[in-house]
Design a protein around this motif. Structure first.
Motif, PDB file in Angstrom:
ATOM      1  N   UNK A 121       0.666  -1.222  -0.494  1.00 40.17           N
ATOM      2  CA  UNK A 121       0.071   0.133  -0.015  1.00 40.17           C
ATOM      3  C   UNK A 121       0.690   1.241   0.188  1.00 40.17           C
ATOM      4  N   UNK A 122       1.808   0.937   1.070  1.00 42.31           N
ATOM      5  CA  UNK A 122       3.012   2.694   0.717  1.00 42.31           C
ATOM      6  C   UNK A 122       3.949   1.826  -0.443  1.00 42.31           C
ATOM      7  N   UNK A 123       3.555   1.107  -1.147  1.00 43.33           N
ATOM      8  CA  UNK A 123       4.809   1.760  -2.393  1.00 43.33           C
ATOM      9  C   UNK A 123       3.779   1.860  -3.353  1.00 43.33           C
ATOM     10  N   UNK A 124       2.001   1.257  -3.469  1.00 42.92           N
ATOM     11  CA  UNK A 124       1.757   1.941  -4.472  1.00 42.92           C
ATOM     12  C   UNK A 124       0.749   3.629  -4.089  1.00 42.92           C
ATOM     13  N   UNK A 125       1.204   4.305  -3.068  1.00 47.99           N
ATOM     14  CA  UNK A 125       0.946   5.306  -2.194  1.00 47.99           C
ATOM     15  C   UNK A 125       1.927   6.044  -3.528  1.00 47.99           C
ATOM     16  N   UNK A 126       3.524   6.026  -2.743  1.00 48.50           N
ATOM     17  CA  UNK A 126       4.521   6.725  -3.298  1.00 48.50           C
ATOM     18  C   UNK A 126       4.583   6.796  -4.955  1.00 48.50           C
ATOM     19  N   UNK A 178       1.992   6.528  -6.954  1.00 47.33           N
ATOM     20  CA  UNK A 178       0.919   7.319  -7.865  1.00 47.33           C
ATOM     21  C   UNK A 178       1.107   9.015  -7.345  1.00 47.33           C
ATOM     22  N   UNK A 179       1.606   8.887  -5.940  1.00 49.20           N
ATOM     23  CA  UNK A 179       1.264  10.634  -5.525  1.00 49.20           C
ATOM     24  C   UNK A 179       2.714  10.635  -5.826  1.00 49.20           C
ATOM     25  N   UNK A 180       3.305  10.607  -5.476  1.00 50.00           N
ATOM     26  CA  UNK A 180       5.025  11.522  -5.316  1.00 50.00           C
ATOM     27  C   UNK A 180       5.166  11.368  -6.932  1.00 50.00           C
ATOM     28  N   UNK A 181       5.268  10.405  -7.331  1.00 46.71           N
ATOM     29  CA  UNK A 181       5.376  10.994  -9.315  1.00 46.71           C
ATOM     30  C   UNK A 181       5.084  12.273  -9.365  1.00 46.71           C
ATOM     31  N   UNK A 182       3.807  12.624  -9.286  1.00 48.26           N
ATOM     32  CA  UNK A 182       3.460  13.859  -9.795  1.00 48.26           C
ATOM     33  C   UNK A 182       4.366  15.477  -9.077  1.00 48.26           C
TER      34      UNK A 182
END
Length: 294
Positions: A3-8, A10-14
């Motif tokens: 979940x943490x990996x998916x969050x990073x 999905x959102x931090x690449x922006x």
């Protein structure tokens, strides 16, 4: 963990930083340099009052947009073009002065000091400096008003034509006689080019700088005015007080003494030896010629 990996992903690449190259850094520095000088120019001229007025108009425009005032928005839309043209016309002297100052600064020559004839020889001799200083303070003692303009890189032909051509060798006696009261040549300015007085009774542009002291007369305003539009040095002797002032780059330095005036003129004498160590375009060629001679 997933979940943490998916969050990073999905959102931090922006919000990831873009790739910054050397060209980008250079572009930022150029824009920052230009903005800095524009802000300085605005603060030093009447344009600061214009900026305040534009800010007020923008506030009214925002209020009109929020409250949907259609008539006011229509007026803004149809007068913005005329307003920009009016600003250019009203502030034409300030814009012209800013462009002249930009052209006067030798950015390229300061980075690459090419070896040309102007850099090799001095503008005027030590004798010329001594004669000007002697005459200036002789006139100061007797409170004889004087206005002496010394040409540097920018030609003063435009102002030379407004006076009487002399083309004479500089001497303290001649300078004193020119500015003597009730003589044909005492009114106006003299222009010095190199080691010669080229013209007398010349008319100079008056400065419109509102920060100049109110007790300064036309002679001082003319001295500052010519230094604003050219790179010349102007020496002013006050007829009321006998004090000596120097105007250069639009700045007036008052109550200077003989040593200060001599030091000031020597600084702009541009005295260099003939074998000045400068970067020469043909340096490599000369080395090859010496090798060939050997």
């Amino acid at each position: 963990m997933d979940i943490i990996k998916t969050f990073f992903e999905k959102y931090l690449t922006v919000v990831s930083l873009p790739k910054i190259t050397v060209i980008d850094v250079l572009e930022i520095l150029i824009i920052a340099f230009a903005l800095y000088h524009i802000i300085i120019w605005v603060k030093k001229t009447r344009a600061w009052m214009l900026v305040k007025g534009i800010i007020v108009l923008c506030i009214f425009c925002i209020i009109a947009i929020v409250l949907d005032m259609s008539v006011i928005l229509w007026i803004f839309k149809n007068t913005i073009g005329v307003g920009i043209t009016a600003i250019i016309i009203v502030f034409q002297p300030e814009l012209r002065k800013a462009l002249e100052q930009l052209g006067r600064k030798n950015y390229i020559s300061s980075i690459i000091p090419f070896d040309d004839q102007k850099d090799k020889y001095e503008r005027f001799s030590d004798r010329t400096i001594s004669e000007i200083v002697r005459a200036t303070f002789e006139m100061a003692k007797t409170k004889t008003g004087a206005l002496i303009v010394i040409e540097r890189d920018i030609d003063l032909n435009e102002y030379e034509r407004t006076g009487i051509i002399l083309d004479s060798v500089i001497s303290s006696q001649l300078l004193i006689n020119i500015f003597e009261h009730n003589t044909p040549l005492h009114d106006g300015a003299i222009i010095i080019r190199g080691n010669r007085i080229v013209a007398a009774t010349c008319y100079l542009p008056l400065s419109d700088n509102m920060e100049l002291s109110k007790d300064l007369g036309t002679r001082h305003r003319a001295g500052v005015g010519i230094s604003e539009v050219t790179d010349s040095i102007t020496i002013i002797v006050s007829e009321e007080t006998g004090k000596v002032s120097i105007a250069s780059e639009g700045v007036l330095k008052r109550s200077v003494d003989g040593e200060q005036l001599k030091e000031y003129l020597t600084r702009y004498q541009k005295k260099k030896s003939a074998d000045s160590k400068k970067i020469k375009l043909w340096k490599g060629r000369k080395k090859n010629e010496r090798k060939a001679d050997e």
